[in-house]
Design a protein around this motif. Sequence first.
Motif, PDB file in Angstrom:
ATOM      1  N   HIS A  85       0.937  -1.269  -0.023  1.00  0.00           N
ATOM      2  CA  HIS A  85      -0.057  -0.075   0.128  1.00  0.00           C
ATOM      3  C   HIS A  85       0.677   1.387  -0.030  1.00  0.00           C
ATOM      4  O   HIS A  85       1.741   1.412   0.754  1.00  0.00           O
ATOM      5  N   VAL A  86       0.531   2.153  -1.044  1.00  0.00           N
ATOM      6  CA  VAL A  86       1.483   3.276  -0.987  1.00  0.00           C
ATOM      7  C   VAL A  86       1.832   4.117   0.173  1.00  0.00           C
ATOM      8  O   VAL A  86       2.940   4.781   0.308  1.00  0.00           O
ATOM      9  N   ALA A  87       0.845   4.030   1.188  1.00  0.00           N
ATOM     10  CA  ALA A  87       0.849   4.743   2.411  1.00  0.00           C
ATOM     11  C   ALA A  87       1.333   4.137   3.514  1.00  0.00           C
ATOM     12  O   ALA A  87       1.588   4.486   4.613  1.00  0.00           O
ATOM     13  N   GLY A  88       1.606   2.717   3.220  1.00  0.00           N
ATOM     14  CA  GLY A  88       2.155   1.933   4.198  1.00  0.00           C
ATOM     15  C   GLY A  88       1.085   1.161   5.105  1.00  0.00           C
ATOM     16  O   GLY A  88       1.362   0.344   5.935  1.00  0.00           O
ATOM     17  N   LYS A  89      -0.043   1.729   5.097  1.00  0.00           N
ATOM     18  CA  LYS A  89      -1.173   0.977   5.813  1.00  0.00           C
ATOM     19  C   LYS A  89      -2.480   1.214   5.245  1.00  0.00           C
ATOM     20  O   LYS A  89      -2.741   2.056   4.289  1.00  0.00           O
ATOM     21  N   VAL A  90      -3.381   0.132   5.413  1.00  0.00           N
ATOM     22  CA  VAL A  90      -4.871   0.355   5.089  1.00  0.00           C
ATOM     23  C   VAL A  90      -5.802   1.124   5.632  1.00  0.00           C
ATOM     24  O   VAL A  90      -6.305   0.666   6.652  1.00  0.00           O
ATOM     25  N   GLU A  91      -6.213   2.277   5.199  1.00  0.00           N
ATOM     26  CA  GLU A  91      -7.069   2.999   5.745  1.00  0.00           C
ATOM     27  C   GLU A  91      -7.935   3.880   4.718  1.00  0.00           C
ATOM     28  O   GLU A  91      -7.840   4.794   4.162  1.00  0.00           O
TER      29      GLU A  91
ATOM     30  N   THR B 227     -11.395  -3.827   9.351  1.00  0.00           N
ATOM     31  CA  THR B 227     -12.446  -3.795  10.086  1.00  0.00           C
ATOM     32  C   THR B 227     -12.743  -2.162  10.582  1.00  0.00           C
ATOM     33  O   THR B 227     -11.896  -1.199   9.929  1.00  0.00           O
ATOM     34  N   GLY B 228     -13.837  -1.986  11.166  1.00  0.00           N
ATOM     35  CA  GLY B 228     -13.973  -0.749  11.420  1.00  0.00           C
ATOM     36  C   GLY B 228     -15.432  -0.233  10.895  1.00  0.00           C
ATOM     37  O   GLY B 228     -15.925  -0.816  10.065  1.00  0.00           O
ATOM     38  N   ASP B 229     -15.698   1.074  11.147  1.00  0.00           N
ATOM     39  CA  ASP B 229     -17.344   1.546  10.714  1.00  0.00           C
ATOM     40  C   ASP B 229     -17.018   2.475   9.516  1.00  0.00           C
ATOM     41  O   ASP B 229     -17.761   3.382   9.218  1.00  0.00           O
TER      42      ASP B 229
END
Length: 333
Positions: free
Chosen positions: A114-120, A216-218
């Motif tokens: 992922h280009v930002a280093g994390k999936v958000e 996960t998350g809303d």
Amino acid sequence: MSLSIGIVGLPNVGKSTLFNALTRQSVPAENYPFCTIDPSVGVVAVPDQRLERLSAFSKSKKTIPAAVEFVDIAGLVKGAAEGQGLGNKFLSHIREVDAIAEVVRVFEDKDIIHVAGKVEPLSDIEVINLELVLADLETVSKRLTSLGKDVKAGKKEALIEKGALERLRKILEAGRLTRGEPVSEAEEPFVRQLQLLTRKPILYVLNTSEASQTATGDYKARVPGTFVEIDPIFGVGIDSFIVKSYEVLGLITYFTTGEDETRGWVIQKGWTAPLAGTAIHTDFKDKFVRAEVIPWDTLLEAGSYAVAREKGWLRTEGKEYVVKDGDVIEFKI
């Protein structure tokens, strides 16, 4: 008519994989940024059971579906509006499409960078939309500067345009999309010619990739608009994505049906019968006399055109008739 929806997103979120699933065309989908340099274009059939049922009703030799055009656009990175990554090329490709499908990664996979280093997911949406906002802010600001001389001279058209652009600039300076901002009939031509990115309809495409662990998350409750969930690897949600894209573009389908051919014709929602006829041939607008119209399901209920006429279900409509989704039409010229 030819309207297109651009598939955009950060690198490595599954844009080209989705495009491949849509079109069955062989475009690169390797696991590295900027794999897609020049946009690939694919024309995709719109899933529609009405077409198949009408074709069976007429025992048609050919069945031709309505279609929508998808454009696979290179990955965006933060700073695109300032020329980072593919910068201006990316933004120019978006400017040429009529709507935007923002692909957002919501799956975790340590093997896919992922280009930002994390999936958000929501952060990715913010990054993309901010780049669209910044690009439009530059466009609007430049245009306002170039209007200065005509505004000082008191030219009516320049004053109208200035009023609209100043309102839009305030929205962009606040970091918001301009799509919801109404413009008057007099302002519309000036705004339209700028081809602002943030006025294009947006469909958010959540790539769940069932082969991996889903984030996960809303986040779904906070997606800022219409969204669909897809898994391009397994083809899950692809039909829904195509149909939603069609709707986002403001398109509807009417049908012609007979022994030779049953066909879905693509038009803009709100078109009158003469305009709708131009989907078949441009001459139909000027040569239009009348149209025989019946809803597709009413025709099937009747069982034949003869019964439909006998029951008064087959209507004769004139130039002011606004074509409805699912109409079966025979044009008289």
